[in-house]
Design a protein around this motif. Structure first.
Motif, PDB file in Angstrom:
ATOM      1  N   PHE A  21       0.812  -1.221   0.000  1.00 10.74           N
ATOM      2  CA  PHE A  21       0.000   0.000   0.000  1.00 10.74           C
ATOM      3  C   PHE A  21       0.846   1.273   0.000  1.00 10.74           C
ATOM      4  N   ARG A  22       2.177   1.113  -0.012  1.00 12.82           N
ATOM      5  CA  ARG A  22       3.024   2.298  -0.009  1.00 12.82           C
ATOM      6  C   ARG A  22       2.863   3.085  -1.302  1.00 12.82           C
ATOM      7  N   ASN A  23       2.842   4.407  -1.158  1.00 17.22           N
ATOM      8  CA  ASN A  23       2.772   5.309  -2.313  1.00 17.22           C
ATOM      9  C   ASN A  23       1.552   5.057  -3.187  1.00 17.22           C
ATOM     10  N   THR A  24       0.435   4.658  -2.561  1.00 17.21           N
ATOM     11  CA  THR A  24      -0.797   4.418  -3.319  1.00 17.21           C
ATOM     12  C   THR A  24      -1.881   5.430  -2.975  1.00 17.21           C
ATOM     13  N   ALA A  25      -1.519   6.486  -2.241  1.00 16.17           N
ATOM     14  CA  ALA A  25      -2.482   7.547  -1.895  1.00 16.17           C
ATOM     15  C   ALA A  25      -3.708   6.981  -1.198  1.00 16.17           C
ATOM     16  N   VAL A  26      -3.469   6.199  -0.145  1.00 11.86           N
ATOM     17  CA  VAL A  26      -4.564   5.590   0.606  1.00 11.86           C
ATOM     18  C   VAL A  26      -5.402   6.666   1.299  1.00 11.86           C
ATOM     19  N   ARG A  27      -6.723   6.544   1.172  1.00  9.90           N
ATOM     20  CA  ARG A  27      -7.662   7.442   1.860  1.00  9.90           C
ATOM     21  C   ARG A  27      -8.739   6.607   2.533  1.00  9.90           C
ATOM     22  N   LEU A  91     -11.133   0.043  -2.402  1.00  9.37           N
ATOM     23  CA  LEU A  91     -11.423   0.268  -3.813  1.00  9.37           C
ATOM     24  C   LEU A  91     -10.252   0.975  -4.480  1.00  9.37           C
ATOM     25  N   GLU A  92      -9.822   0.435  -5.597  1.00  7.35           N
ATOM     26  CA  GLU A  92      -8.775   1.081  -6.391  1.00  7.35           C
ATOM     27  C   GLU A  92      -9.451   2.088  -7.324  1.00  7.35           C
ATOM     28  N   PRO A 114     -16.063  -0.095   6.839  1.00  5.24           N
ATOM     29  CA  PRO A 114     -14.969   0.813   6.475  1.00  5.24           C
ATOM     30  C   PRO A 114     -14.715   0.788   4.967  1.00  5.24           C
ATOM     31  N   LEU A 115     -14.585   1.984   4.398  1.00  8.91           N
ATOM     32  CA  LEU A 115     -14.346   2.134   2.968  1.00  8.91           C
ATOM     33  C   LEU A 115     -13.035   2.881   2.765  1.00  8.91           C
ATOM     34  N   ILE A 116     -12.129   2.249   2.034  1.00  2.00           N
ATOM     35  CA  ILE A 116     -10.786   2.799   1.812  1.00  2.00           C
ATOM     36  C   ILE A 116     -10.538   2.851   0.313  1.00  2.00           C
ATOM     37  N   THR A 117      -9.903   3.912  -0.140  1.00  5.02           N
ATOM     38  CA  THR A 117      -9.572   4.007  -1.557  1.00  5.02           C
ATOM     39  C   THR A 117      -8.068   4.160  -1.742  1.00  5.02           C
ATOM     40  N   THR A 118      -7.603   3.751  -2.909  1.00  2.00           N
ATOM     41  CA  THR A 118      -6.216   4.005  -3.301  1.00  2.00           C
ATOM     42  C   THR A 118      -6.257   4.813  -4.588  1.00  2.00           C
ATOM     43  N   GLY A 119      -5.394   5.818  -4.682  1.00  2.00           N
ATOM     44  CA  GLY A 119      -5.395   6.681  -5.851  1.00  2.00           C
ATOM     45  C   GLY A 119      -4.514   6.194  -6.967  1.00  2.00           C
ATOM     46  N   SER A 120      -3.880   5.058  -6.789  1.00  2.00           N
ATOM     47  CA  SER A 120      -3.057   4.475  -7.843  1.00  2.00           C
ATOM     48  C   SER A 120      -3.236   2.969  -7.821  1.00  2.00           C
ATOM     49  N   GLU A 121      -2.743   2.331  -8.845  1.00  2.00           N
ATOM     50  CA  GLU A 121      -2.934   0.890  -8.993  1.00  2.00           C
ATOM     51  C   GLU A 121      -2.207   0.121  -7.894  1.00  2.00           C
ATOM     52  N   ILE A 122      -2.866  -0.894  -7.364  1.00  2.00           N
ATOM     53  CA  ILE A 122      -2.232  -1.801  -6.417  1.00  2.00           C
ATOM     54  C   ILE A 122      -2.307  -3.220  -6.977  1.00  2.00           C
TER      55      ILE A 122
END
Length: 253
Positions: A21-27, A91-92, A114-122
Motif C-alpha cells: 500500500f506504499r505510495n498508493t495515496a490511501v484514503r 477500492l482502487e 470501512p471504505l478505503i480508496t487508493t489513488g493508484s494501482e495496487i
C-alpha cells in the motif's frame, strides 16, 4: 521465556501499513474509527456474487469493474459485504472509476463498513501475499509463545514450585494482576502487577460474586471467559473433578 508483546491480531490499520500500500495515496472515506477490525483473509470482490462467498473478517479488494451500473445493485452488494462480516472494503480508483459512486459511499456509511480508496494501482496479488504471510508469521509466533509458556510452567511444577510462585509468574507473563480465589470468593494468592494491593482487593468478595453470577462456571485455560464490563478474564480451577476455585486476570493483558 523472553518478555515481549506479540500482537497476534492483524487489523485493517496494520494491512494499510504493508509495503503493497506504499505510495498508493490511501484514503479512508468511511470508518476511520474502525480500522482496528481484525483481518482474517484477503478476498478479491469484483463479482456481483462476492458477498455470498465471504465468511467474515475479509479485507475486500476491488476496482468495481464487475459491480454493474445499477445503483441499487451496488448498494445491495455493499450491504452483503457488511452482512457477511467483511473487515473493510478497499477500492482502487483510477483504473475503472474516477471516483467512488455515491451510493457505495452512502451504503458503507449506513452499514458502518470501512471504505478505503487508493489513488493508484495496487497489485492485489502482492496485498494477498503480504497479508497472508503476516498472518502465518503471527500464528507461528502464537504457537511458539504457547509452547514456551507450557514449558515454563511444566518445569516449575516438576520442580515443586508453590502456587504463589505460579501466580507471580503468570502475572509477570501477562503483565496484569492475577488473583486465585476459592469457591467462597476468598483470596488465596494474588500478584498485583501494576495495581496497588489496596485497590486490587478492595471489596473483592462482592465484586467476584457478581462476576461469578454473570459468567457461571465455564472458564478453561484454553478458553478463558470475559468478565462483565471488561473487568478481565477468568478460568475455573478443578481438583480431582471438583471445582476448587477460580483464577482471575484483571484488565486486558
Amino acid at each position: 521465556m523472553t518478555e515481549q508483546t506479540v500482537n497476534h491480531t492483524l487489523t485493517v490499520q496494520d494491512t494499510l501499513a504493508l509495503p503493497a500500500f506504499r505510495n498508493t495515496a490511501v484514503r479512508v472515506l468511511v470508518g476511520e474509527s474502525q480500522l482496528d477490525r481484525p483481518v482474517r483473509w484477503v478476498h478479491v470482490a469484483e463479482s456481483a456474487r462476492a458477498g455470498q462467498l465471504l465468511r467474515g473478517g475479509e479485507l475486500l479488494l476491488a476496482t468495481g469493474s464487475g459491480w454493474g451500473a445499477d445503483a441499487a445493485s451496488r448498494r445491495a452488494l455493499v450491504r452483503s459485504f457488511h452482512d457477511a462480516g467483511a473487515a473493510a472494503l478497499v477500492l482502487e480508483i483510477g483504473q475503472y472509476w474516477s471516483d467512488v459512486p455515491q451510493e457505495v459511499v452512502a451504503e458503507c456509511r449506513r452499514t458502518g463498513l470501512p471504505l478505503i480508496t487508493t489513488g493508484s494501482e495496487i497489485r492485489f496479488l502482492d496485498v494477498s501475499e503480504q497479508v497472508h504471510a503476516t498472518l502465518l508469521g503471527r500464528e507461528i509466533a502464537r504457537v511458539e509463545a504457547m509452547r514456551e509458556v507450557a514449558e515454563t510452567f511444566t518445569a516449575m511444577i516438576v520442580d515443586g514450585a508453590p502456587p504463589q510462585q505460579l501466580i507471580l509468574q503468570a502475572a509477570r507473563l501477562l503483565g496484569a494482576a492475577v488473583v486465585l480465589e476459592d469457591p467462597a470468593h476468598r483470596v488465596v494468592y494474588y500478584a498485583v502487577g501494576l495495581e496497588l494491593p489496596s485497590s486490587l482487593l478492595d471489596n473483592w468478595a462482592s465484586r467476584s460474586a457478581r462476576w461469578s453470577a454473570a459468567v457461571g462456571r465455564v472458564g478453561m485455560v484454553a478458553e478463558p471467559v470475559a468478565l462483565p464490563d471488561a473487568a478481565g478474564w477468568c478460568v475455573d480451577v478443578m481438583a480431582r473433578g471438583t471445582h476448587w476455585g477460580r483464577l482471575i486476570v484483571l484488565g486486558d493483558p
